[in-house]
Scaffold this motif. Structure first.
Motif, PDB file in Angstrom:
ATOM      1  N   GLY A  30     -32.325  51.325  53.937  1.00 16.87           N
ATOM      2  CA  GLY A  30     -31.982  49.823  53.613  1.00 16.87           C
ATOM      3  C   GLY A  30     -31.808  49.422  52.216  1.00 16.87           C
ATOM      4  O   GLY A  30     -31.894  50.102  51.469  1.00 16.87           O
ATOM      5  N   TYR A  31     -32.155  48.108  52.212  1.00 14.64           N
ATOM      6  CA  TYR A  31     -32.206  47.666  50.682  1.00 14.64           C
ATOM      7  C   TYR A  31     -33.550  46.858  50.665  1.00 14.64           C
ATOM      8  O   TYR A  31     -33.289  45.441  50.942  1.00 14.64           O
ATOM      9  N   PRO A  32     -34.489  47.497  49.805  1.00 19.50           N
ATOM     10  CA  PRO A  32     -35.775  46.653  49.665  1.00 19.50           C
ATOM     11  C   PRO A  32     -35.806  45.898  48.251  1.00 19.50           C
ATOM     12  O   PRO A  32     -37.059  45.533  48.146  1.00 19.50           O
ATOM     13  N   PHE A  33     -34.618  45.952  47.824  1.00 15.45           N
ATOM     14  CA  PHE A  33     -34.745  45.568  46.209  1.00 15.45           C
ATOM     15  C   PHE A  33     -34.402  44.023  46.378  1.00 15.45           C
ATOM     16  O   PHE A  33     -33.859  43.300  46.894  1.00 15.45           O
ATOM     17  N   GLY A  34     -34.954  43.438  45.200  1.00 14.30           N
ATOM     18  CA  GLY A  34     -34.846  42.106  44.907  1.00 14.30           C
ATOM     19  C   GLY A  34     -36.233  41.441  44.668  1.00 14.30           C
ATOM     20  O   GLY A  34     -37.193  42.053  44.225  1.00 14.30           O
ATOM     21  N   ASP A  35     -36.472  40.204  45.117  1.00  9.56           N
ATOM     22  CA  ASP A  35     -37.521  39.349  44.841  1.00  9.56           C
ATOM     23  C   ASP A  35     -38.688  39.592  45.683  1.00  9.56           C
ATOM     24  O   ASP A  35     -38.479  39.544  47.070  1.00  9.56           O
ATOM     25  N   TRP A  36     -39.902  39.685  45.128  1.00  6.66           N
ATOM     26  CA  TRP A  36     -41.074  39.973  45.955  1.00  6.66           C
ATOM     27  C   TRP A  36     -42.112  39.008  45.736  1.00  6.66           C
ATOM     28  O   TRP A  36     -42.143  38.364  44.439  1.00  6.66           O
ATOM     29  N   TYR A  37     -43.202  38.860  46.752  1.00  9.73           N
ATOM     30  CA  TYR A  37     -44.253  38.208  46.326  1.00  9.73           C
ATOM     31  C   TYR A  37     -45.507  39.248  46.317  1.00  9.73           C
ATOM     32  O   TYR A  37     -45.591  40.016  47.174  1.00  9.73           O
ATOM     33  N   PHE A  79     -42.189  38.831  41.586  1.00  9.25           N
ATOM     34  CA  PHE A  79     -41.744  40.190  40.654  1.00  9.25           C
ATOM     35  C   PHE A  79     -40.684  40.542  41.459  1.00  9.25           C
ATOM     36  O   PHE A  79     -40.213  40.090  42.631  1.00  9.25           O
ATOM     37  N   ARG A  80     -39.921  41.200  40.794  1.00  7.41           N
ATOM     38  CA  ARG A  80     -38.664  41.851  41.313  1.00  7.41           C
ATOM     39  C   ARG A  80     -38.803  43.352  41.396  1.00  7.41           C
ATOM     40  O   ARG A  80     -39.448  44.102  40.421  1.00  7.41           O
ATOM     41  N   ILE A  81     -38.306  43.966  42.400  1.00  7.43           N
ATOM     42  CA  ILE A  81     -38.177  45.455  42.387  1.00  7.43           C
ATOM     43  C   ILE A  81     -36.421  45.569  42.326  1.00  7.43           C
ATOM     44  O   ILE A  81     -35.625  45.190  43.181  1.00  7.43           O
ATOM     45  N   GLU A  82     -36.187  46.316  41.296  1.00  7.64           N
ATOM     46  CA  GLU A  82     -34.753  46.533  40.785  1.00  7.64           C
ATOM     47  C   GLU A  82     -34.234  47.932  41.614  1.00  7.64           C
ATOM     48  O   GLU A  82     -34.973  48.819  41.780  1.00  7.64           O
ATOM     49  N   LYS A  83     -33.031  48.025  41.769  1.00  9.68           N
ATOM     50  CA  LYS A  83     -32.426  49.339  42.341  1.00  9.68           C
ATOM     51  C   LYS A  83     -32.639  50.547  41.451  1.00  9.68           C
ATOM     52  O   LYS A  83     -32.946  51.362  42.217  1.00  9.68           O
ATOM     53  N   GLU A  84     -32.751  50.377  40.434  1.00  8.60           N
ATOM     54  CA  GLU A  84     -33.239  51.652  39.509  1.00  8.60           C
ATOM     55  C   GLU A  84     -34.393  52.043  39.606  1.00  8.60           C
ATOM     56  O   GLU A  84     -34.595  53.177  39.260  1.00  8.60           O
TER      57      GLU A  84
END
Length: 151
Positions: free
Chosen positions: A79-86, A102-107
């Motif tokens: 799926g797509y777990p990337f983006g904004d996280w707490y 924080f953010r987890i980026e696709k890279e």
């Protein structure tokens, strides 16, 4: 001579196919200002925020924490777990509280390591940590490797 060159080239091709180097970055060495590693255990997944997550239960409570460093590597995902996280913390009264973003980026999906540094004011006290996606109804799976450090 031609036969020796041919054998050498064949050997090079064989080694290139079966001994391909890994391109994932190595885990960064802790810096002096990160403090000491936080010891604990990853527990079974429980509902925390917008889903079910594995909490990292500390061996000892951390009181009056002013700074926290998190090293994160995305090991596998669907799926797509990337983006904004707490970053959530279980406080000393057994309440899960959002203490950082924080953010987890696709890279980062290639297993590379990312260093996140969090400063807290007011100071935080907690006995467990977890990361939780900010988005509701996100559909993904995520396997990670995380280390925490505090002064």
């Amino acid at each position: 001579m031609k036969k020796a060159v041919s054998v050498f080239l064949l050997l090079c091709v064989f080694l290139a196919l079966f001994a391909a180097p890994s391109f994932a970055e190595e885990k960064p060495e802790p810096e002096e200002d990160w403090g000491l590693p936080i010891d604990g255990t990853w527990e079974e997944a429980i509902p925390i925020h917008n889903g079910v997550y594995k909490p990292f239960v500390l061996d000892k409570r951390l009181k009056y924490c002013r700074r926290l460093v998190m090293l994160l590597s995305v090991e596998e995902y669907t799926g797509y777990p990337f983006g904004d996280w707490y970053l959530y913390a279980l406080d000393l009264d057994d309440n899960w509280e959002h203490i950082a973003e924080f953010r987890i980026e696709k890279e980062q999906g290639d297993g590379s390591w990312q260093v996140y540094e969090f400063d807290f004011y007011p100071l935080e006290s907690f006995k467990a940590l977890s990361i939780c996606t900010r988005d509701k109804n996100a559909v993904f799976t995520l396997e990670w490797d995380i280390d925490f450090y505090a002064p």
